[in-house]
Design a protein around this motif. Structure first.
Motif: not given
Ligand code: OOG
Ligand code: MG
Length: 255
Positions: A130-148
């Motif tokens: 087990v480890s501590v982690a950083i996730e980098f998320i980067d939505s491919r959608y304009v303004n980081f807005k999305f539906s499920l």
């Protein structure tokens, strides 16, 4: 494969590859959650065709903090490739991303192949670390807005992650203070139990979801449990650090 699925997979893969945002797919075409997972797979297959390797899976929206921040209230899962794997202390070039955010997570290292759903009592036998982690998320959608459906098709915004030294699987990960800092200042802090009441529940859930899809969590794979806190936008020049009590800390420089 239908045209919709193939063209959506290409749009999302090219958006990630070129770091250029695209319009939400769901505003142009209605598609089901099942289709969204097929689009995700088709888009990741394009990466694999270019030579990337599968290195594991991630769960998303495992904490209320994340569901609230993004307005999506269902658990989701995505795929991790070797290109997303950043070593602690290394640099992350922001020009490879659209609008990246960082979040503190807990990661599991799979110790032996898992091809059946496991429960809380048995899952630990399959985990090597087990480890501590950083996730980098980067939505491919304009303004980081999305539906499920949009976010699932977009591989759950996966774009990078960093894990630290692997500690033994019996290291305590429940009820730990966990935080994200930027340039030495804590910007988000929470508790590891924000992840499904107990981060081990996320590993259990991952076995169910991945196996239901006919895939195997393989020895050596990494599994990200999901963020315990909301995510924070990062900028060039920053040092981003995640810390969990007892698991230590890791950092990445944004260049
Ligand atoms: C979707 C990914 C969610 C998590 O840890 O909850 C996620 C997003 O927020 O863009 O990775
Ligand atoms: Mg995450």
């Amino acid at each position: 494969m239908t045209n919709l699925i193939q063209s959506a997979a290409i749009i999302l893969d090219e958006a990630a590859f070129s770091a250029q945002p695209v319009a939400q797919l769901s505003t142009q075409q209605v598609f089901s959650l099942e289709d969204a997972y097929i689009i995700q797979k088709a888009s990741i297959d394009r990466r694999l065709d270019r030579g990337e390797k599968m290195v594991g899976y991630k769960l998303g929206f495992t904490s209320k903090a994340k569901m609230k921040q993004m307005g999506v209230h269902d658990l989701i899962w995505g795929r991790l490739t070797d290109k997303m794997d950043y070593k602690p202390g290394f640099d992350l070039a922001i020009s490879d991303f659209i609008h990246p955010r960082a979040e503190p997570e807990i990661a599991f290292l799979i110790g032996k192949d898992i091809n059946k759903p496991l429960d809380l009592g048995s899952v630990k036998d399959y985990i090597a670390g087990v480890s501590v982690a950083i996730e980098f998320i980067d939505s491919r959608y304009v303004n980081f807005k999305f539906s499920l459906e949009d976010v699932v098709a977009d591989n759950c915004s996966s774009s990078g992650f960093c894990t630290g030294d692997w500690l033994p699987a019996d290291t305590r990960i429940e009820d730990l203070p966990i935080s994200l800092s930027i340039d030495g200042n804590v910007v988000e802090d929470g508790n590891s139990n924000a992840i499904m009441g107990n981060p081990w529940e996320s590993a259990v859930e991952a076995t169910r979801l991945v196996i239901a899809n006919g895939e195997t969590l393989k020895e050596g794979h990494i599994l990200l449990a999901g963020a315990a806190t909301p995510a924070t936008f990062v900028e060039r020049g920053q040092t981003v650090e995640a810390e969990a009590d007892g698991l230590g800390k890791i950092s990445i420089n944004i260049i």
